[in-house]
Scaffold this motif. Structure first.
Motif, PDB file in Angstrom:
ATOM      1  N   SER A   1      55.237 -10.453  39.075  1.00 44.89           N
ATOM      2  CA  SER A   1      55.122 -11.223  37.833  1.00 44.89           C
ATOM      3  C   SER A   1      56.447 -11.168  37.080  1.00 44.89           C
ATOM      4  CB  SER A   1      53.996 -10.634  36.965  1.00 44.89           C
ATOM      5  OG  SER A   1      53.790 -11.425  35.813  1.00 44.89           O
ATOM      6  N   LEU A   2      56.925 -12.314  36.621  1.00 46.00           N
ATOM      7  CA  LEU A   2      58.240 -12.405  35.970  1.00 46.00           C
ATOM      8  C   LEU A   2      58.131 -11.931  34.518  1.00 46.00           C
ATOM      9  CD1 LEU A   2      59.339 -15.853  37.480  1.00 46.00           C
ATOM     10  CD2 LEU A   2      59.621 -13.553  38.429  1.00 46.00           C
ATOM     11  N   ASN A   3      57.939 -10.626  34.366  1.00 48.83           N
ATOM     12  CA  ASN A   3      57.682 -10.041  33.051  1.00 48.83           C
ATOM     13  C   ASN A   3      58.968  -9.904  32.238  1.00 48.83           C
ATOM     14  OD1 ASN A   3      54.988  -9.795  33.822  1.00 48.83           O
ATOM     15  ND2 ASN A   3      55.264  -7.714  34.598  1.00 48.83           N
ATOM     16  N   GLN A   4      58.831 -10.079  30.941  1.00 45.09           N
ATOM     17  CA  GLN A   4      59.972 -10.038  30.026  1.00 45.09           C
ATOM     18  C   GLN A   4      60.724  -8.707  30.127  1.00 45.09           C
ATOM     19  OE1 GLN A   4      59.150 -11.272  25.945  1.00 45.09           O
ATOM     20  NE2 GLN A   4      60.482  -9.660  25.143  1.00 45.09           N
ATOM     21  N   GLY A   5      62.070  -8.820  30.195  1.00 40.69           N
ATOM     22  CA  GLY A   5      62.913  -7.625  30.154  1.00 40.69           C
ATOM     23  C   GLY A   5      63.013  -6.860  31.451  1.00 40.69           C
ATOM     24  N   GLU A   6      62.427  -7.391  32.540  1.00 41.58           N
ATOM     25  CA  GLU A   6      62.442  -6.681  33.825  1.00 41.58           C
ATOM     26  C   GLU A   6      63.222  -7.502  34.858  1.00 41.58           C
ATOM     27  OE1 GLU A   6      61.068  -3.769  34.445  1.00 41.58           O
ATOM     28  OE2 GLU A   6      59.793  -3.458  32.694  1.00 41.58           O
ATOM     29  N   ASP A   7      64.076  -6.813  35.635  1.00 41.47           N
ATOM     30  CA  ASP A   7      64.710  -7.497  36.760  1.00 41.47           C
ATOM     31  C   ASP A   7      63.627  -7.917  37.751  1.00 41.47           C
ATOM     32  OD1 ASP A   7      67.132  -7.000  35.619  1.00 41.47           O
ATOM     33  OD2 ASP A   7      67.903  -5.701  37.215  1.00 41.47           O
ATOM     34  N   ARG A   8      63.733  -9.150  38.217  1.00 41.91           N
ATOM     35  CA  ARG A   8      62.761  -9.642  39.180  1.00 41.91           C
ATOM     36  C   ARG A   8      63.464 -10.475  40.257  1.00 41.91           C
ATOM     37  NH1 ARG A   8      59.920  -6.184  37.717  1.00 41.91           N
ATOM     38  NH2 ARG A   8      57.828  -6.325  36.791  1.00 41.91           N
ATOM     39  N   LEU A   9      62.954 -10.365  41.482  1.00 41.06           N
ATOM     40  CA  LEU A   9      63.459 -11.172  42.593  1.00 41.06           C
ATOM     41  C   LEU A   9      62.796 -12.541  42.531  1.00 41.06           C
ATOM     42  CD1 LEU A   9      63.225  -8.524  45.461  1.00 41.06           C
ATOM     43  CD2 LEU A   9      65.123  -8.945  43.876  1.00 41.06           C
ATOM     44  N   SER A  10      63.587 -13.571  42.764  1.00 45.11           N
ATOM     45  CA  SER A  10      62.998 -14.914  42.724  1.00 45.11           C
ATOM     46  C   SER A  10      63.641 -15.814  43.767  1.00 45.11           C
ATOM     47  CB  SER A  10      63.141 -15.530  41.321  1.00 45.11           C
ATOM     48  OG  SER A  10      64.502 -15.617  40.950  1.00 45.11           O
ATOM     49  N   LEU A  11      62.969 -16.912  44.022  1.00 45.53           N
ATOM     50  CA  LEU A  11      63.491 -18.000  44.848  1.00 45.53           C
ATOM     51  C   LEU A  11      63.667 -19.170  43.888  1.00 45.53           C
ATOM     52  CD1 LEU A  11      64.228 -18.582  47.798  1.00 45.53           C
ATOM     53  CD2 LEU A  11      61.921 -19.471  48.130  1.00 45.53           C
TER      54      LEU A  11
ATOM     55  N   LYS B   1      48.495 -13.418  32.970  1.00 44.04           N
ATOM     56  CA  LYS B   1      49.097 -12.129  33.346  1.00 44.04           C
ATOM     57  C   LYS B   1      49.965 -12.245  34.593  1.00 44.04           C
ATOM     58  CE  LYS B   1      45.430  -9.280  31.320  1.00 44.04           C
ATOM     59  NZ  LYS B   1      44.624 -10.383  30.756  1.00 44.04           N
ATOM     60  N   ASP B   2      49.722 -13.279  35.417  1.00 45.63           N
ATOM     61  CA  ASP B   2      50.534 -13.482  36.620  1.00 45.63           C
ATOM     62  C   ASP B   2      51.542 -14.598  36.341  1.00 45.63           C
ATOM     63  OD1 ASP B   2      48.496 -15.331  36.406  1.00 45.63           O
ATOM     64  OD2 ASP B   2      48.047 -15.423  38.544  1.00 45.63           O
ATOM     65  N   LEU B   3      52.732 -14.210  35.933  1.00 46.25           N
ATOM     66  CA  LEU B   3      53.754 -15.174  35.504  1.00 46.25           C
ATOM     67  C   LEU B   3      54.666 -15.447  36.699  1.00 46.25           C
ATOM     68  CD1 LEU B   3      54.633 -13.408  32.109  1.00 46.25           C
ATOM     69  CD2 LEU B   3      52.715 -14.927  32.615  1.00 46.25           C
ATOM     70  N   ASP B   4      54.456 -16.582  37.367  1.00 46.77           N
ATOM     71  CA  ASP B   4      55.221 -16.783  38.600  1.00 46.77           C
ATOM     72  C   ASP B   4      56.330 -17.817  38.494  1.00 46.77           C
ATOM     73  OD1 ASP B   4      53.454 -18.903  38.506  1.00 46.77           O
ATOM     74  OD2 ASP B   4      52.406 -18.392  40.355  1.00 46.77           O
ATOM     75  N   ASP B   5      56.559 -18.407  37.301  1.00 41.58           N
ATOM     76  CA  ASP B   5      57.670 -19.347  37.169  1.00 41.58           C
ATOM     77  C   ASP B   5      58.424 -19.125  35.859  1.00 41.58           C
ATOM     78  OD1 ASP B   5      56.452 -21.464  35.090  1.00 41.58           O
ATOM     79  OD2 ASP B   5      54.910 -21.013  36.576  1.00 41.58           O
ATOM     80  N   ALA B   6      59.747 -19.187  35.946  1.00 35.46           N
ATOM     81  CA  ALA B   6      60.620 -19.052  34.776  1.00 35.46           C
ATOM     82  C   ALA B   6      61.598 -20.222  34.764  1.00 35.46           C
ATOM     83  CB  ALA B   6      61.366 -17.722  34.817  1.00 35.46           C
TER      84      ALA B   6
END
Length: 702
Positions: free
Chosen positions: A320-330, A255-260
């Motif tokens: 969490s890098l959830n599908q279809g949602e804008d997310r901030l990342s490094l 449930k905690d998706l931290d890498d894409a």
């Protein structure tokens, strides 16, 4: 200078404050003096008396942490010493597991044997509370600690038991720590539940390891103010990667998706993007969230629950890098050639949008099984997964060539019912998809570590020191009995030599033993503020960058990276990080050990509970260990149990230490590593978390 001072016959032992004044050291520099003294103390070059006075080594003792053993003896770990000091049972001085103690050394290490010592004094008691199994007698009770390393029961006087009965799991506040001839004494402050009640077993382990259960109100209040969506203001100034085809690949229940991942290929060069959740956007330095995350250090994955480092609104929500949602990342975006060399890279604050949340199972069905139905469902992503497979194979081969070691022991997966009872125990399968993600995360971690090492910016590294030469010599002696050898270079062993050994023993009967002994000969990986390399990965530079949702060191270096990307680190901030990082590293390493131990204990517990239902049943297994007290047998489902030597009733067996075999005196029957054996489950002990087997032929009366 200090050593010369202590050796001066006219020197009188002094406390830290007195010594600082004598040496004319300003008050603000006393901490530096203390660090130097601690190093000299750890190296055994000086001593400290019970009154805290420093002087020659023979004036007193060395301080360290006592690690107990169920059989009563223990070891003291002293910072700066390569080997722990052995403490016999009669010399533990009443110390309990985890206590900080003063010891005197009574023998030096020689011929592979550890130095031996005696506990003089317990400086700090680690076990203010003890969790365990309550047994009631007529006029008193006592508690058997769940932690087997605490080798003493706790006496409970009459009227101090809160009405507990035999079988209750309880929390005890220790009121008297006892001593060499006296048991600790305590008061029951909480009854967790009866040992047979659902959930009591795991909750007992949670309490025993001091794992946090609830987040403080200040943390939850801060979380309430966090938005569920990325704002336009937060997107500003970031590299926009939302148009790139992007996927996450995780387990089905994650449930905690931290890498894409993003990937492309042009003119034989791969562009690999590893995009990590920008947790520091929400967890600001010194905020309640940050302080709680540092205190926890890591998320803990028990068999029936996750104790997260961050509240679910962050870990499963906006971070969490959830599908279809804008997310901030490094993001670490790397250009990699056909031989696995990173030709160039960029680390940037980005905004991404994941196109598809993939599972290891689905990706493996595409790249390994070529499953037509799954390939049809994800046909737009097939070129991406094929490029991933190509690049991962290249990266893995490169690591293999340089000597990276892969201890591929099967992990255990426990399937529970709704009441927490184990339905199935099986090996956790690593497939081609899990290996792809491992390969990409390793590459990003190495790239970031090397970048920041050469920038000479304060940083946290994941380090793994070279193994102790004496331990490796002992391993070399043992494997020689099996016809194997390991190469030494001026007394040192290189990672490639260990890798070759593991390759040579693959698919041999002794593979399990030699792999385990090789692993035990290694030091533990840890977090440090200095980069000393990673022996196991044969990497000069390594850090943990890829999991800030569940590991504090990753969160910490993200904060440093972002600060550096935005305006560079000022001298003031460099000084700040130089000051805090050693403590962050130490705290994170300690919390990681705690989490690993708790996770192992819950798995052992559920294995016992599962096998309890199979007492009297026969299973095929393999001899995984041979000792003078019996045989360890591992079943295909990863469960391991002991056949005690007394249960080998057809003969008197003696232990051949050189070859790790039990040999029958009359029959000459041999039990050795890797040997197939059929066993019957004779019993289990949930308190000790052990499983007993007997040979099936003994059971059948053969």
């Amino acid at each position: 200078m200090l050593l010369a001072l202590f050796e001066d016959p006219a020197y009188v032992p002094m406390k830290l404050k007195e010594l600082a004044m004598f040496l004319d050291i300003p008050k603000e520099q006393r901490e530096d003096l203390k660090k130097v003294l601690d190093i000299l103390l750890a190296e055994g070059k000086i001593g400290v008396s019970q009154k805290g006075k420093y002087g020659k080594q023979d004036i007193g003792s060395i301080a360290g942490v006592f690690f107990g053993h169920a059989k009563g003896f223990g070891f003291v770990s002293v910072e700066g010493l390569d080997q722990d000091i052995f403490i016999p049972e009669e010399k533990t001085g009443g110390a309990l597991h985890g206590d900080t103690v003063l010891i005197s050394t009574e023998s030096k290490p020689e011929n592979g044997r550890r130095a031996e010592g005696r506990v003089i004094k317990v400086l700090d008691h680690a076990n203010k509370e003890i969790i365990g199994y309550y047994q009631k007698n007529k006029n008193f009770g006592f508690v058997i600690p769940d932690n087997q390393k605490i080798a003493k029961d706790v006496f409970i006087p009459q009227g101090k038991d809160m009405g507990a009965v035999t079988g209750h799991k309880v929390v005890v506040r220790v009121t008297d720590f006892g001593g060499p001839e006296k048991k600790p004494e305590g008061i029951v402050t909480e009854i967790i539940g009866h040992v047979n009640d659902p959930g009591t077993d795991i909750l007992s382990i949670v309490r025993a390891y001091g794992l946090p259960e609830e987040f403080p109100d200040s943390v939850m209040k801060q979380v309430e103010a966090v938005s569920d969506r990325v704002s336009d203001e937060e997107r500003q100034g970031r590299l926009d990667l939302r148009d790139l085809q992007t996927v996450t690949i995780d387990g089905e229940d994650a449930k905690d998706l931290d890498d894409a991942i993003t990937i492309s290929k042009k003119d034989g060069v791969y562009t690999l993007g590893v995009h990590i959740a920008d947790v520091t956007n929400y967890v600001t330095e010194y905020s309640p969230l940050d302080e709680e995350a540092l205190r926890r250090g890591t998320s803990v994955y028990l068999v029936d629950r996750v104790i997260p480092m961050l509240p679910h609104k962050l870990s499963n929500g906006i971070c969490s890098l959830n599908q279809g949602e804008d997310r901030l990342s490094l993001s670490c975006i790397m250009e990699i050639d056909g031989t696995g060399n990173v030709m160039g890279h960029r680390i940037a604050e980005t905004v991404i949008n994941v196109d598809r949340r993939m599972t290891y199972t689905a990706v493996n069905a595409i790249i390994t099984d070529r499953d037509e139905a799954v390939m049809k469902e994800y046909e737009d992503f097939i070129p991406m997964f094929e490029q991933m497979k190509e690049l991962a194979d290249i990266l893995r081969e490169k690591r293999k060539k340089r000597g990276s070691i892969d201890f591929d022991f099967p992990e255990t997966k426990v399937i529970l019912d709704e009441r927490g009872k184990p339905l199935e125990i099986k090996p956790y399968e690593r497939n081609a998809a899990t290996k792809i993600i491992e390969d990409f995360m390793l590459m990003a971690n190495e790239t970031v570590a090397e970048d920041y090492f050469w920038q000479e910016i304060p940083f946290l590294y994941r380090t793994h020191d070279n193994p102790d030469p004496e331990r490796m010599k002992s391993l070399a002696t043992l494997i020689n009995n099996f016809g194997h050898s390991i190469r030494f270079h001026n007394g040192e062993v290189y990672p490639k030599d260990v890798q070759k050994l593991l390759a040579n023993v693959e698919d041999t009967p002794e593979e399990a033993l030699i792999s385990r002994l090789a692993l035990r000969s290694m030091k533990q990986a840890r977090y440090t503020a200095a980069n000393t390399g990673h022996f196991g990965l044969a990497a000069k530079y390594y850090t943990h960058f890829t999991s800030p949702i569940r590991r504090y060191p990753d969160l910490q270096i993200h904060r440093i990276i972002k600060e550096n990307l935005r305006a560079g680190l000022s001298e003031k901030r460099i000084t700040h990080y130089d000051k805090i990082l050693p403590q962050v590293a130490s705290q994170s390493s300690t919390m990681e050990r705690r989490a690993e131990e708790a996770e192992r204990e819950t798995v052992k517990l559920k294995k016992c509970e599962y096998m309890e239902k199979h007492i009297g049943e026969a299973f095929d297994g393999v001899v995984s260990g041979v000792t003078n007290w019996g045989l360890y047998v591992e079943l295909p489902n990863t469960v391991e149990g002991l056949i005690h030597v007394n249960q080998l009733q057809d003969d008197y067996y003696h232990f051949d230490e050189e070859h790790y075999e039990l040999v029958g005196e009359t029959t000459k029957r041999v039990y050795k590593l890797g040997q197939a054996i059929r066993v019957v489950v004779a019993g289990t002990d949930k308190l000790l978390r052990t499983i007993d087997f007997i040979p099936a032929r003994e059971f059948d009366g053969e």
